[in-house]
Design an enzyme around this catalytic site. Sequence first.
Site, PDB file in Angstrom:
ATOM      1  N   GLU A   1       0.823  -1.220   0.000  1.00 58.30           N
ATOM      2  CA  GLU A   1       0.000   0.000   0.000  1.00 58.30           C
ATOM      3  C   GLU A   1       0.853   1.264   0.000  1.00 58.30           C
ATOM      4  O   GLU A   1       0.749   2.115   0.899  1.00 58.30           O
ATOM      5  CB  GLU A   1      -0.951  -0.008   1.213  1.00 58.30           C
ATOM      6  CG  GLU A   1      -1.913  -1.183   1.179  1.00 58.30           C
ATOM      7  CD  GLU A   1      -3.051  -1.116   2.205  1.00 58.30           C
ATOM      8  OE1 GLU A   1      -4.078  -1.741   1.992  1.00 58.30           O
ATOM      9  OE2 GLU A   1      -2.891  -0.435   3.225  1.00 58.30           O
TER      10      GLU A   1
ATOM     11  N   GLU B   1      -5.589  -8.244  -1.181  1.00 58.41           N
ATOM     12  CA  GLU B   1      -6.250  -8.118   0.125  1.00 58.41           C
ATOM     13  C   GLU B   1      -7.713  -7.794  -0.104  1.00 58.41           C
ATOM     14  O   GLU B   1      -8.040  -6.948  -0.934  1.00 58.41           O
ATOM     15  CB  GLU B   1      -5.633  -6.987   0.971  1.00 58.41           C
ATOM     16  CG  GLU B   1      -4.289  -7.292   1.559  1.00 58.41           C
ATOM     17  CD  GLU B   1      -3.808  -6.219   2.526  1.00 58.41           C
ATOM     18  OE1 GLU B   1      -4.650  -5.595   3.210  1.00 58.41           O
ATOM     19  OE2 GLU B   1      -2.598  -6.007   2.585  1.00 58.41           O
TER      20      GLU B   1
END
Length: 479
Positions: free
Chosen positions: A176, A377
């Site tokens: 991320e 995810e």
Amino acid sequence: MSVFAENFLWGGAVAANQCEGAWNEAGKGISDSDVCTGGSHSRSKRITRTIEPDTFYPSHEAIDFYHHYKEDIALFAEMGFKVFRFSIAWTRIFPTGTEEEPNEAGLEFYDRVIEECLNHGIEPLVTISHYEMPFALTEKYNGWTSRECIGLFVKYAQTLFKRYKGKVKYWLTFNEINAGAMPMGGFLSLGILNEGTTDFTNQVDIPQLRFQGLHHQFVASALAVKAGHEIDPECQIGCMICHITTYPLTCNPDDILEAQKRNQILNQFCGDVQVRGEYPSFMSRYFKENGITVEMEPGDLEIIKEGCVDYYTFSYYMSNCATASPEQATSSGNLMGGAKNPYLESSDWGWQIDPKGLRYTLNELYGRYRIPLMVVENGLGAYDKKEEDGSIKDDYRIDYLKKHIEQMKEAVEDGVDLMGYTPWGCIDLVSASTGEMAKRYGFIYVEKYDDGTGDLSRKKKKSFDWYKKVIETNGEKLD
Ligand code: BG6
């Protein structure tokens, strides 16, 4: 016939600092996550700077994957995992980040984990840096604000590429990475700890430092991609973006522009740099209006251009709305909330559940980048309650995952090149945002609680058998 490719990578994902524990074993150094206390949805984690003797730190034991990896990987294999996404703790390999030589005992642990995966026919998918760095680098350099981190990271990444050449095919550089474009990512993703910061959710934020740090990560990531390809031409290296899917709250053009702006800054900025190898044009105005000057050295932009990723991965949990009217009700999110969408329900932590948003996102991303995508995810953080017989009937989780897989199918039929799916926290672990154990994502329950108690035993939830069937049928059987 399944719409998913025959070699579709079904699996699950975890991160070292949220599952391993053994925080100071076998030469491991202190990482940024090791100085974070527990918290909750309404109470922020604290960043303590030193280890306080009577304070509970969730990462110190976590679910003790460090000593349970064999048992855990065997359970993943039983579900039929084709891939297991995990991260390597930088501090196991270079405890303070600045050592000349890597810590052999740290490498040996990952030798064992990787061997165990391969023995079960599971492809390892390794995140090189997942929300942690040596705390020593935070103290010495204020994290990624310093250019020094580039060389240190590249040395660390090269060590891994050399060691796992021929064994690990799939890599991600930074988890991320776009977290750095948001205030909460300051410490979490960039290791920046400004004077006066004590609370994780209320950090002293200096955007200039964050965007400078992000630039250093871009250069480091690109250099790592180049090095990885040179060391092992077979390996594939991806980026990883926290996708904050954002809709305009209404069709008021002001809301449309607000949504577009958020989407550009929060999602597209980092994806464009890592996939296309250049800073997107819209960032110039953003930097100007926010008084940010990113210092670059000659050659940085060439490095970024030469270090483009092979595939694009992202996390997707929810969607949010954007509005030009600040008085609208808000919803929560992992890194960033937004305006509340009246058509969606939310999780116990206020994250809006939006399976169709995943189809929308996959289409948007594939249209923009035209390279293989992977959802690394996705999942539902929920309170799991044990039945009287001790079983956990997590139908809500099954429902969430099923609806998202259905939408992935639609996206594949829309023409999206989707490589795989690794739901988050395939085994219960510590929450990144709140430090809780109570926020569970797993197919496997772990007896570990927020006060640190629990015998760490593992138990299959109802979703375990459900996911096993999903994988067995390559996504055909979802009921
Ligand atoms: C992602 C992170 O943002 O979301 C994970 O990559 C994190 O590390 C996951 O755990 C879920 O968020 P949380 O806060 O529920 O753990």
